[in-house]
Motif scaffolding. Structure first.
Motif, PDB file in Angstrom:
ATOM      1  N   UNK A 365       9.144  24.219  61.484  1.00 10.38           N
ATOM      2  CA  UNK A 365       9.803  24.605  60.021  1.00 10.38           C
ATOM      3  C   UNK A 365       9.964  23.292  59.548  1.00 10.38           C
ATOM      4  N   UNK A 366       9.333  23.264  58.208  1.00  9.46           N
ATOM      5  CA  UNK A 366       9.487  21.905  57.316  1.00  9.46           C
ATOM      6  C   UNK A 366      10.489  22.134  56.113  1.00  9.46           C
ATOM      7  N   UNK A 367      10.959  23.168  55.865  1.00  8.36           N
ATOM      8  CA  UNK A 367      11.968  23.196  54.962  1.00  8.36           C
ATOM      9  C   UNK A 367      12.840  24.179  55.265  1.00  8.36           C
ATOM     10  N   UNK A 368      13.763  24.535  54.259  1.00  6.38           N
ATOM     11  CA  UNK A 368      14.943  25.571  54.539  1.00  6.38           C
ATOM     12  C   UNK A 368      14.451  26.743  54.808  1.00  6.38           C
ATOM     13  N   UNK A 369      13.561  27.269  54.131  1.00  4.85           N
ATOM     14  CA  UNK A 369      12.936  28.626  54.405  1.00  4.85           C
ATOM     15  C   UNK A 369      12.727  28.951  55.972  1.00  4.85           C
ATOM     16  N   UNK A 370      11.798  27.997  56.385  1.00  2.00           N
ATOM     17  CA  UNK A 370      11.472  28.023  57.722  1.00  2.00           C
ATOM     18  C   UNK A 370      12.591  27.864  58.484  1.00  2.00           C
ATOM     19  N   UNK A 373      14.771  30.619  59.233  1.00  2.00           N
ATOM     20  CA  UNK A 373      14.205  31.589  60.278  1.00  2.00           C
ATOM     21  C   UNK A 373      14.389  31.259  61.631  1.00  2.00           C
TER      22      UNK A 373
END
Lengths: 527, 259, 399
Positions: A365-370, A373
């Motif tokens: 996950x490289x950003x907040x969204x990931x 999760x």
């Protein structure tokens, strides 16, 4: 005294007799003070009547610290304002809050830079304007349950996944204001008052001098939230952090913020067997410096998660885990530059491939969204276990959560894991294990199917507490001792040192009214 | 089968805040991500590719930095990316954007299936899919909740209608807009991330696409935004008072208005 | 050339615009703001300038004769012969707008066997109804409707064309907008005729509702907008209008999309999809009072939700639980009884549009998110609300 503040506990307040440990207590009255003055009034009232007080925040604790045995419940959830901000010469930012402030809301406010400054001082408002212009900051202690209050976090010296890199709540507490059992108040500020060896002197706001001789035990060489923090020449404020509400009632807290790293990446690494996962963790620990969290989940944890997913609409959005995978290690990379993060990924890939894992069996996950999760996935594990316990409790009310919170020094990680597994298999118990493997701090949860399981589980717990102590570890690494682990604290330090702790408490709370049952049973002294 | 998935780069948060001193809107554009709705379209495309042989191309119109999200698309399974980027594309509304995207698809050529997410979280219009299909003169299907069967020249899928569900079949080429939760978009593996670093992402501009200047960017946009403002959030609740009878009367009338 | 223009006389070099730009497209040069090549013409800086020194200038490119376009047209959507309520809402809105614009409201209805009860369209605001009834219009296929609407626009030149933002509306409106190359604004919450320019001012939420944008379509026709059901108000009025005109059929190819199955379904069962929810917490007192909550939900056509404590003590099922460990809901209306508003519960209701909360505790946390605050006894108010609603029902049935 305004009697509208104190309510009788009848049907309306029944939910305040329990916390997340799933134990249920008893009390006669409850109050929800909104100001520090109200706290003082209530405490003075209880002191004069010699009524014991149990202090509550959001009741998310797992050690029954907030569960009352009798007397009065002092619920601080309405003492929840954020009072101001300051900055020091090194450009560190500090926020003053009341203990009932909720962690998730506080984090959100920092992220969005949205504070209600209408009642702040002119100075605070100026600092806030500058704060809004700076790079993003954050409050680093990250316990899994973000609906906890800051006061609760201070009381048990809470930790979370990122404490592997950043340390526990303790490191970020700069100042505390407390109400003592007789209604007097005490202010402690980091760096202003140090013990002389093991002798400590405090001065209350009314001018009373209090002298202690601190207990002589040495704290374990591992992550620790068990009993009072004491060491030679310690800073006075540390005595009150992790004190489980036994020394005073916290009414104001000043915390320190950190600058948020530019790059935060999460990586979940899946392994087909647990031994590979553990070997992997040890290699990572030796080689990578940018890792902020290192978390582990065993095959039983993954299995329970899968089962709950099928039944609970709230877990529909959880990703599916390949059947072959029997354990997962979650790593979080915190760094300032993307190329450093990429080089970390490459190293993780190499180590994984050489630990009998496969670097394709990972989620990045490289950003907040990931990240959200992956965080959702991690939090779903303890949630699922709690739900399972709740279901079993309906059949058998004696059953409660039986989870360990023990840590050991680095060199003994493999040994304790082997011990846990061997004992559980030998006793034919159901279990699930997960936790902060980077700190050698795993939550081994025994899932009792009946009373027999429960009793065996308790015995195992005691056995493990002894062994962990022998190995130089801690019986409570982050949840606090509360009431559920007071007997293990005794195993850890022995009755003599417990008596020393009782002496400290008695000096500050001579009538022994505050949080009876937390940390130790008072009145049981060795002759 | 050649599949194009349209993806848009959006800010990772929709949070808008006010600068306390100047009272102006500050957008924290720190992180840019693939529009979450597009991740479902991308996942669907990759799943189709895994089932029947095919190629998935991620297509985006955006600033040069949008190349990053095309690499992110490759990291989860797209084969390559195409970025349409040019100063003259700036200021485009959905019509101009749909025209520009159609040029990209024509350049890719022989595309069998185009997948789009339902809408972009920053624009929320949900218009690009149908407008793009019109530009390409191919049929489109919106609100696809499940793709049931795919072959090289035919697709069967389920859609959600106002009154229930439909099962529809159509020949390719066709454009589908898919719903959230049609699948679970995968996260990339470390291998995927590392491999995407040297994946092929071609950048096309107005000239290489032979764009008609009056259909792109601001000039090609019939609509324009005349002003933006932060809506007044009623933070205080309206208190309903009186005895129980009065209160219930008032509550009922509020409810009547709302429903 | 179109682009961002900064009036250097008006510019005072305050730097506010530079802060508002996410793309670093503005910089200070010689104490004045200047734009560089990073600008994507998003327009965020325009509103930030206290001196109105920034604007986006667009070349006039279109050459259609705007005067030839008139009247406000409303697409009347029907599904299986039943007209969607949003169409009535749009007719009433169009009626309002037509008074300001001094023009007529025209309804266009396409379908099979839909010409029976057209009086209702006039009552809601249509001055004229245009209709085409044909078997090929039965299934709301975009390919078919596209050709009909294209012909309508060509033949009748609407100045404004409104569509409901339904599943079908959001599919056909952009398609026809692209066909005739005009502007379309989706999900408008406010529609007004601008006093000065006579243009339709179309306002809609953006950035997930955190920002409102006002949009116009100055040089293309028709000005098109979609509006969500329930946003505008449908108002019936007495009218003498009754003219119905049959329109010509355009030439239609065989549609390439085939419908294999068309299933008409009951509304979704799960609480996460419910539009109306009545929720209840510990403050309801005893278990028997839950029946009152169920009754109210039934009368309002909604579902019952509960807070976690009720599930913990066994009064309700997990599937009705709202909150962090239950379901996340986003209903149009949420009425809460005896819910204190624990943070884990609030996490489940942040998407609710209108929240009415009843609780005996005036300081309950739920009131920080409620739109309507009622401090009172839940059971009394429930009983009273139910009896009033039942009386109203009886009255309506008797009429």
């Amino acid at each position: 005294m305004n009697n509208n503040i104190i309510h009788c506990i009848k049907e309306d307040y029944v939910e305040y007799l329990r916390d997340e440990s799933r134990t249920i207590g008893k009390a006669e009255s409850i109050s929800f003070p909104k100001t520090g003055e109200e706290v003082i009034d209530i405490v003075k009232d209880m002191y004069s009547k010699e009524v014991p007080i149990t202090i509550q925040g959001a009741r998310t604790g797992l050690a029954a610290g907030a569960v009352p045995r009798k007397g009065h419940v002092l619920n601080l959830s309405k003492l929840n304002n954020i009072l101001g901000m300051r900055v020091d010469e090194e450009d560190n930012y500090y926020v003053t809050l009341q203990p009932g402030a909720i962690l998730s809301q506080f984090k959100e406010k920092i992220k969005l830079r949205k504070f209600d400054t209408s009642n702040w001082s002119f100075e605070s408002k100026k600092v806030f304007n500058n704060f809004c212009k700076k790079e993003e900051m954050f409050f680093s202690p990250d316990p899994t349950e973000t609906s906890a209050t800051i006061g609760g976090m201070v009381s048990c010296n809470a930790s979370g996944a990122r404490s592997y890199m950043y340390g526990p709540t303790r490191k970020y507490i700069e100042k505390l204001k407390l109400v003592l059992s007789d209604g007097d108040t005490l202010t402690v500020e980091r760096g202003k008052n140090f013990a002389d060896g093991r002798k400590l002197v405090l001065k209350t706001d009314k001018g009373m001098n209090i002298e202690f001789v601190l207990p002589k035990y040495l704290m374990p060489n591992s992550k620790n939230a068990s009993g009072y923090y004491v060491e030679d020449n310690m800073d006075a404020i540390d005595l009150f952090i992790g004190a489980d509400g036994t020394l005073g009632i916290i009414t104001e807290i000043e915390v320190r913020l950190l600058k948020l790293p530019e790059i935060i990446w999460g990586v979940s690494c899946f392994f087909e067997n647990e031994a590979s996962a553990i070997g992997f963790v040890e290699e990572i620990r030796r080689n990578l410096k940018d890792i902020a969290s290192m978390e582990f989940f065993d095959k039983n944890a993954l299995y329970i998660l899968k089962k709950q997913k099928e039944r609970n609409p709230g877990f529909e959005r959880l990703p599916d885990v390949d059947e072959k995978m029997k354990s997962v290690v979650y790593l979080e990379i915190h760094t300032e530059e993307e190329k450093v993060a990429l080089s970390n990924l490459e190293k993780i890939s190499k180590i994984m491939n050489s630990s009998k894992g496969k670097s394709k069996d990972t989620w990045v996950a490289k950003n907040d969204v990931g990240l959200n999760r992956l965080i959702f996935f991690r939090h779903a594990v303890p949630e699922s276990v709690n739900m399972l316990i709740d279901e079993r409790k309906k059949e058998n009310s004696k059953i409660t959560k039986l989870g360990t919170d023990m840590s050991v020094p680095d060199e003994h990680l493999e040994e304790v894991i082997k011990m846990y597994k061997k004992d559980i298999i030998k006793e034919n118990l159901e279990s699930a294990t997960w936790g902060h493997i980077g700190d050698n701090h795993l939550h081994v949860n025994i899932l009792p199917r009946d009373n027999k399981d429960y009793d065996i589980g308790l015995k195992l717990y005691e056995k493990w507490a002894k062994k962990v102590t022998e190995l130089g570890g801690a019986v409570s690494a982050e949840h606090g001792v509360g009431k559920l682990k007071s007997k293990y604290l005794k195993v850890m330090y022995g009755q003599n040192h417990i008596d020393e702790m009782v002496d400290i408490k008695s000096t500050l709370d001579p009538k022994l009214l505050l949080s009876p049952g937390n940390l130790f049973e008072v009145g049981k002294r060795s002759e | 089968m050649k599949i194009v998935v349209c993806v848009k780069q959006v800010p990772s948060t929709n949070e808008v805040r006010l600068d306390p001193e100047t009272n102006t809107i500050i957008r924290d554009g720190k992180q840019s991500v693939i529009n979450p709705f597009d991740t479902y379209a991308l996942e669907e495309g990759i799943k189709i590719k895994e089932k029947i042989q095919g190629e998935v191309i991620a297509l985006s119109m955006g600033i040069p930095a949008a190349e990053k999200i095309l690499r992110d698309a490759v990291s989860v399974g797209a084969d390559r990316g195409m970025l349409l980027s040019d100063r003259s594309f700036a200021g485009a509304d959905t019509l101009a954007t749909a025209y520009t995207l159609s040029l990209g698809i024509r350049k890719i050529s022989e595309v069998d299936l185009i997948l789009c997410g339902k809408m972009a979280v920053d624009g929320d219009t949900a218009q690009i899919g149908p407008e793009l299909a019109e530009n390409l003169k191919i049929p489109h299907i919106t609100n696809v909740s499940e793709i049931i069967e795919v072959s090289d020249n035919e697709i069967t899928c389920r859609t959600i209608t106002e009154t229930g569900k439909r099962l529809v079949k159509t020949k390719t080429p066709v454009l589908l807009t898919v719903l959230k939760d049609i699948n679970m978009p995968r996260l990339p593996s470390i291998d995927g991330v590392i491999n995407s670093l040297d994946a092929s992402v071609i950048v096309e501009n107005a000239e290489s696409l032979r764009a008609n200047k009056s259909y792109i960017g601001l000039s090609g946009s019939p609509t324009q935004v005349v002003k933006t403002y932060i809506p007044e959030r009623k933070n205080e609740s309206i208190e309903i008072e009186g005895d129980s009878e009065t209160k219930s009367e008032k509550i009922n009338s509020v409810i009547k208005e709302v429903i | 050339m179109s682009g961002l223009i900064i009036d250097s006389d008006a510019c005072r070099g305050c730097g506010i615009c530079i802060k508002s730009c996410t793309y670093e497209a503005l910089e200070m040069k010689d104490k004045k703001a200047k734009v560089n090549e990073n600008c994507i013409l998003c327009g965020m800086c325009i509103d930030s300038c206290p001196f109105d020194a920034i604007k986006i200038e667009k070349e006039k490119t279109n050459s259609i004769e705007l005067d030839k376009y008139k009247d406000i047209w409303v697409f009347i959507e029907q599904n299986n012969g039943v007209i969607e309520a949003v169409s009535y809402e749009l007719l009433s809105k169009a009626r309002e707008l037509s008074k300001e614009r001094n023009c007529s409201v025209k309804a266009i209805l396409l379908g099979e066997n839909v010409g029976k009860d057209l009086d209702v369209l006039f009552a809601y605001g249509a001055d004229k109804v245009y209709i085409s009834e044909h078997e090929i219009l039965k299934d709301n296929l975009e390919e078919v409707y596209l050709e009909f609407l294209d012909k309508v626009i060509l033949d009748y030149k609407p100045e404004i064309f409104l569509f409901g933002a339904t599943n079908f509306g959001r599919s056909i409106a952009p398609r026809i907008a692209a066909r005739v190359k005009t502007g379309l604004t989706a999900d408008c919450t406010i529609l007004e005729i601008d006093e000065k320019s006579g243009l339709l001012n179309q306002t809609r939420p953006a950035f997930g509702g955190n920002l409102m944008a006002q949009i116009v379509c100055p040089e293309h026709r028709p000005q098109m907008a979609t509006v969500r059901p329930g946003v505008m108000e449908a108002v019936k009025k007495e009218t003498n209008a009754k003219e119905v005109i049959n329109i010509d059929m355009p030439s239609i190819k065989e549609p390439s999309i085939k419908i294999i199955e068309n299933i008409i379904e009951e509304k979704a069962e799960s609480i996460s999809d419910a539009e109306i929810i009545v929720s209840v917490g510990r403050g309801i007192g005893s278990q028997k009072n839950l029946a009152l909550v169920e009754k109210l939900a039934e009368l309002l056509g909604g579902k019952v939700g509960v807070s976690r404590p009720l599930v913990d003590i066994g009064w309700a099922d997990q599937k009705n639980q709202i909150g962090q460990t239950g379901s996340i809901v986003a209903p149009k209306l949420l009425v809460t009884f005896g819910i204190s508003g624990a943070i884990q519960h609030l996490a489940g209701i942040s998407g609710a549009e209108t929240i009415i909360s009843i609780n005996t505790d005036k300081d309950a946390a739920i009131f920080t998110v409620a739109n309507y605050k009622v401090v009172g006894d839940c059971v009394e108010i429930l009983k009273s609300m139910i009896s009033k609603l039942e009386k109203k029902c009886e009255k309506e049935q008797a009429v």
